[in-house]
Design a protein around this motif. Sequence first.
Motif, PDB file in Angstrom:
ATOM      1  N   ASP A   9      10.131   5.992  -5.048  1.00  0.00           N
ATOM      2  CA  ASP A   9      10.089   4.688  -4.405  1.00  0.00           C
ATOM      3  C   ASP A   9      11.487   4.427  -3.850  1.00  0.00           C
ATOM      4  O   ASP A   9      12.460   5.088  -4.253  1.00  0.00           O
ATOM      5  CB  ASP A   9       9.704   3.634  -5.448  1.00  0.00           C
ATOM      6  CG  ASP A   9       9.854   2.226  -4.931  1.00  0.00           C
ATOM      7  OD1 ASP A   9       9.246   1.907  -3.902  1.00  0.00           O
ATOM      8  OD2 ASP A   9      10.598   1.445  -5.556  1.00  0.00           O
ATOM      9  N   THR A 123       7.523   4.385   0.224  1.00  0.00           N
ATOM     10  CA  THR A 123       7.861   2.986   0.032  1.00  0.00           C
ATOM     11  C   THR A 123       6.796   2.094   0.665  1.00  0.00           C
ATOM     12  O   THR A 123       6.142   2.500   1.633  1.00  0.00           O
ATOM     13  CB  THR A 123       9.232   2.673   0.660  1.00  0.00           C
ATOM     14  OG1 THR A 123       9.497   1.266   0.594  1.00  0.00           O
ATOM     15  CG2 THR A 123       9.292   3.095   2.126  1.00  0.00           C
ATOM     16  N   LYS A 156       0.994   1.854  -1.838  1.00  0.00           N
ATOM     17  CA  LYS A 156       0.819   1.801  -3.289  1.00  0.00           C
ATOM     18  C   LYS A 156       0.254   0.431  -3.686  1.00  0.00           C
ATOM     19  O   LYS A 156       0.587  -0.554  -3.050  1.00  0.00           O
ATOM     20  CB  LYS A 156       2.173   2.039  -3.971  1.00  0.00           C
ATOM     21  CG  LYS A 156       2.778   3.406  -3.679  1.00  0.00           C
ATOM     22  CD  LYS A 156       4.199   3.533  -4.202  1.00  0.00           C
ATOM     23  CE  LYS A 156       5.170   2.661  -3.411  1.00  0.00           C
ATOM     24  NZ  LYS A 156       6.594   2.924  -3.733  1.00  0.00           N
ATOM     25  N   GLY A 180       9.565   5.287  -9.957  1.00  0.00           N
ATOM     26  CA  GLY A 180       9.579   3.948  -9.399  1.00  0.00           C
ATOM     27  C   GLY A 180       9.923   2.879 -10.405  1.00  0.00           C
ATOM     28  O   GLY A 180       9.983   3.132 -11.616  1.00  0.00           O
ATOM     29  N   ASP A 185       4.098   1.470  -8.460  1.00  0.00           N
ATOM     30  CA  ASP A 185       4.529   2.863  -8.393  1.00  0.00           C
ATOM     31  C   ASP A 185       3.845   3.692  -9.474  1.00  0.00           C
ATOM     32  O   ASP A 185       3.333   4.787  -9.208  1.00  0.00           O
ATOM     33  CB  ASP A 185       6.048   2.954  -8.585  1.00  0.00           C
ATOM     34  CG  ASP A 185       6.831   2.230  -7.515  1.00  0.00           C
ATOM     35  OD1 ASP A 185       6.449   2.311  -6.332  1.00  0.00           O
ATOM     36  OD2 ASP A 185       7.828   1.573  -7.862  1.00  0.00           O
TER      37      ASP A 185
END
Length: 229
Positions: A9, A123, A156, A180, A185
């Motif tokens: 992430d 991301t 995500k 993450g 995450d």
Amino acid sequence: MPVDAFLFDKDGTLFNFAATWNGWAADLLETLSRGDRAVKQAMAEAISYDLERQAFNPDSLVIASSNDEVAEALAPYVADMSLGELTAYLAESAADAELAPAVPLAEFLDGLLARGKVLGVMTNDAESSARIQLQRAGVLDRFAFVAGCDSGHGSKPDPDPLLAFCKAAGVAPEHTAMVGDSLHDLEAGAAAGMRRIGVLTGMALREELAPHADIVLPDIGHIAAWIDR
């Protein structure tokens, strides 16, 4: 089981969340509200940002949601922009944020590459701002894959963008670790069949992440020791 690849992430993981985004949000809300205190307060409430402390609250949707979702939350208070214009504006503004790397990134990433690991970034920010930030940090070339919420793989906590990394990098999900700072995450990592590493450079507490992670580390700099354990 060996880990051959790490998918990171960005915000709260590669970069410290509060140090990077609290000040950016203060400037953003001031700009978008155009001096209207009531509008600024309404926008701050919409994204759970404390104007007095100039800091995000732990329940803010900004922490883990996509750039598109943040734009949708702010759009009712920004009359002079369409949703598409606001979404683009947020991505452009984010690209210029003052970055606070969680650790010296080049040294850390080069250490993983020297071990033969494949690296990627997924991301919920826009891909364009992610690439610009990684370039500004001097580490974009370390990653074999960089994707955002608008890259065509989804966002995500869906596993699809994580599996897209595995396909692009030629690695199996079970030999990949998702790294993450948020539940999004770790939930995505679990759904993709990956190992899961939580880090504490975001807003979530250890006790929130631990039930969903294989390990929770203070920051990404501890990953090398985890590999060697």
